[in-house]
Design an enzyme around this catalytic site. Structure first.
Site, mmCIF file in Angstrom:
data_model
loop_
_atom_site.group_PDB
_atom_site.id
_atom_site.type_symbol
_atom_site.label_atom_id
_atom_site.label_comp_id
_atom_site.label_asym_id
_atom_site.label_seq_id
_atom_site.Cartn_x
_atom_site.Cartn_y
_atom_site.Cartn_z
ATOM 1 N N VAL A 157 0.713 -1.053 0.010
ATOM 2 C CA VAL A 157 -0.036 -0.057 0.105
ATOM 3 C C VAL A 157 0.811 1.280 0.083
ATOM 4 C CG1 VAL A 157 -2.177 -1.030 1.097
ATOM 5 C CG2 VAL A 157 -0.341 -0.228 2.537
ATOM 6 N N CYS A 158 0.982 2.020 -0.901
ATOM 7 C CA CYS A 158 1.905 3.131 -1.107
ATOM 8 C C CYS A 158 1.178 4.487 -1.433
ATOM 9 C CB CYS A 158 2.742 2.620 -2.587
ATOM 10 S SG CYS A 158 3.397 0.892 -2.495
ATOM 11 N N THR A 159 2.084 5.394 -1.524
ATOM 12 C CA THR A 159 1.779 6.626 -2.361
ATOM 13 C C THR A 159 2.849 6.964 -3.423
ATOM 14 O OG1 THR A 159 0.977 7.459 -0.327
ATOM 15 C CG2 THR A 159 1.458 9.102 -1.878
ATOM 16 N N ARG A 166 -4.777 8.745 2.735
ATOM 17 C CA ARG A 166 -3.434 9.537 2.832
ATOM 18 C C ARG A 166 -3.454 10.163 1.278
ATOM 19 N NH1 ARG A 166 -0.945 4.830 0.853
ATOM 20 N NH2 ARG A 166 -2.893 3.645 1.272
#
Ligand SMILES: *[C@@H]1O[C@H](CO)[C@@H](O)[C@H](O)[C@H]1NC(C)=O
Ligand SMILES: *[C@@H]1O[C@H](CO)[C@@H](O)[C@H](O)[C@H]1NC(C)=O
Ligand SMILES: *[C@@H]1O[C@H](CO)[C@@H](O)[C@H](O)[C@H]1NC(C)=O
Ligand SMILES: *[C@@H]1O[C@H](CO)[C@@H](O)[C@H](O)[C@H]1NC(C)=O
Ligand SMILES: *[C@@H]1O[C@H](CO)[C@@H](O)[C@H](O)[C@H]1NC(C)=O
Length: 394
Positions: free
Chosen positions: A141-143, A332
């Site tokens: 799970v990233c940005t 986020r």
């Protein structure tokens, strides 16, 4: 077992703390002046290794894996402990050791030889090597963000958040796998004829790619996309023998190695049949070349492009379709966009993007590394991150 939490205590923690995502200290004002990296959210730089593509696949990971053997064995033990806690008979690990190795033969070149080489040098059984190569496909799970400055220069950066649900350490408030993963982070310089073909931030023992730059041409990152027709179905189908889709990170590797232009990369990422849905975030070397490709297994659902003339000077992806709200416990996107908007296009730079990626909860307990890239200059730099308490678990 004692340091691993039960699912129950994780659930308790989630209920007590995750509603706090929108209140300090779990969220904060946009960070400034975080670059050059220093202080408690920065752990270390990342070592560089050269991977020589002229060396036979079986041998090309030897140096790296003999250096990282001990760290890989530790991560592998932690994953096995988790599997054994989940299925206490030890049957799960048994299955991995006995059944997965034969599936490696079905991988295209160069992946099967590379995986065998890694298993032999590290001493980790082949099935277990394959297992954590699969792991990275489903727990990221990233940005990711691509931004264009007023001069038309493109910047691409990402936080790699990994280890969701992989063992919550109740005492330390950390994700067990995330903690053991940090020592495996490496920067790789893939070369042919002693010249760089592409660079990547990766994990020792992993042959797919999640983050990379092809100097002068493009930069690319992958984020996981949750969906009902999700990765798990594709992966199960793959295990039982339906193998017409490609692993997402193998496609990334192949694009980084062999795509010749931004458009070629975009086309391959948008049209190749996949095992699971994904987001591909692509940046180029000139104005307007930046996009987020939202993928289902079979097709591209949406390509969101930078359009600086329409004041769309960046594209940003976490783990939710842009036309939908993020999951209410995991937003986020809004804080990251707020900070980018505050920065403005006139002032954007890799340093400023590092500030955005250092702001909680964009930075969280899962964040393993931050990578900053610029395709036109072939730049890739990365930093191991930490998010000291109090900090959101994701
Ligand atoms: C938890 O924290 C303690 C003290 O900081 C440390 O010694 C220990 O290794 C940590 N445990 C894990 C699993 O990281
Ligand atoms: C790369 O460089 C090494 C030594 O610097 C040399 O031995 C080797 O032949 C070179 N390889 C190629 C493909 O040019
Ligand atoms: C890239 O292309 C070369 C030459 O066709 C091929 O040998 C290699 O396996 C490809 N790389 C990947 C990762 O698919
Ligand atoms: C951008 O990439 C293209 C190939 O896709 C190349 O022809 C061009 O020279 C590159 N431009 C710069 C500024 O690096
Ligand atoms: C950021 O700016 C864009 C474009 O003006 C706008 O659509 C978006 O709602 C803003 N987001 C936040 C969180 O401020």
């Amino acid at each position: 077992m004692s340091r691993m939490s039960s699912l129950f205590s994780l659930v308790l923690f989630v209920f007590s703390e995750s509603f706090a995502q929108y209140v300090p200290p779990y969220t904060e004002e946009c960070r400034t002046n975080m670059y050059p990296p220093a202080g408690p959210t920065y752990k270390s730089t990342v070592a560089w290794y050269t991977i020589d593509l002229d060396t036979p696949p079986y041998k090309r990971w030897n140096q790296l894996l003999s250096d990282k053997k001990a760290e890989l064995a530790m991560l592998n033990q932690v994953i096995k402990d988790l599997a054994n806690a989940f299925v206490p008979s030890g049957k799960l690990v048994d299955l991995v050791d006995k059944k997965l190795p034969s599936l490696i033969e079905t991988f295209p070149s160069p992946f099967h030889d590379e995986l065998k080489g890694i298993a032999d040098v590290s001493g980790v059984p082949l099935g277990e090597v394959l297992l954590f190569n699969i792991f990275y496909e489903v727990f990221t799970v990233c940005t990711s963000v691509v931004a264009e400055d007023s001069a038309g220069k493109l910047f691409h950066a990402r936080n790699m958040d990994f280890g969701l649900f992989l063992g919550w350490d109740v005492k330390n408030h950390t994700w067990v796998v995330t903690e053991y993963l940090r020592p495996l982070v490496v920067n790789l310089d893939f070369q042919k004829g002693n010249k760089t073909v592409f660079k990547s931030t990766s994990f020792a023992g992993y042959v797919g790619m999640l983050t990379g730059v092809k100097p002068g041409v493009f930069s690319v990152t992958m984020n996981e996309r949750f969906s009902l027709d999700g990765g798990y179905i594709g992966i199960i189908e793959w295990i039982i023998g339906r193998r017409d889709g490609m692993w997402m990170s193998f496609l990334m590797r192949s694009v980084l190695e062999n795509a010749t232009s931004y458009d070629d990369a975009k086309n391959q990422l948008a049209t190749t049949k996949l095992l699971a849905p994904a987001y591909f975030i692509l940046g180029g070397n000139k104005s307007g070349q930046g996009c987020v490709i939202t993928r289902s297994r079979t097709t591209s659902l949406d390509i969101w492009e930078i359009d600086a003339k329409q004041s769309q000077w960046y594209v940003l992806e976490t783990n939710y379709d842009r036309w939908k709200d993020p999951f209410f416990l995991d937003d986020r996107r809004t804080p990251a966009m707020k900070c980018l908007n505050q920065t403005t296009q006139a002032k954007i730079s890799l340093e400023k993007i590092y500030d955005v990626l250092s702001t909680k909860p964009v930075l969280n307990k899962l964040t393993v590394y931050t990578t900053l890239m610029e395709a036109s200059e072939g730049k890739l730099e990365s930093y191991i991150r930490d998010c000291p308490n109090p900090c959101m678990p994701w």
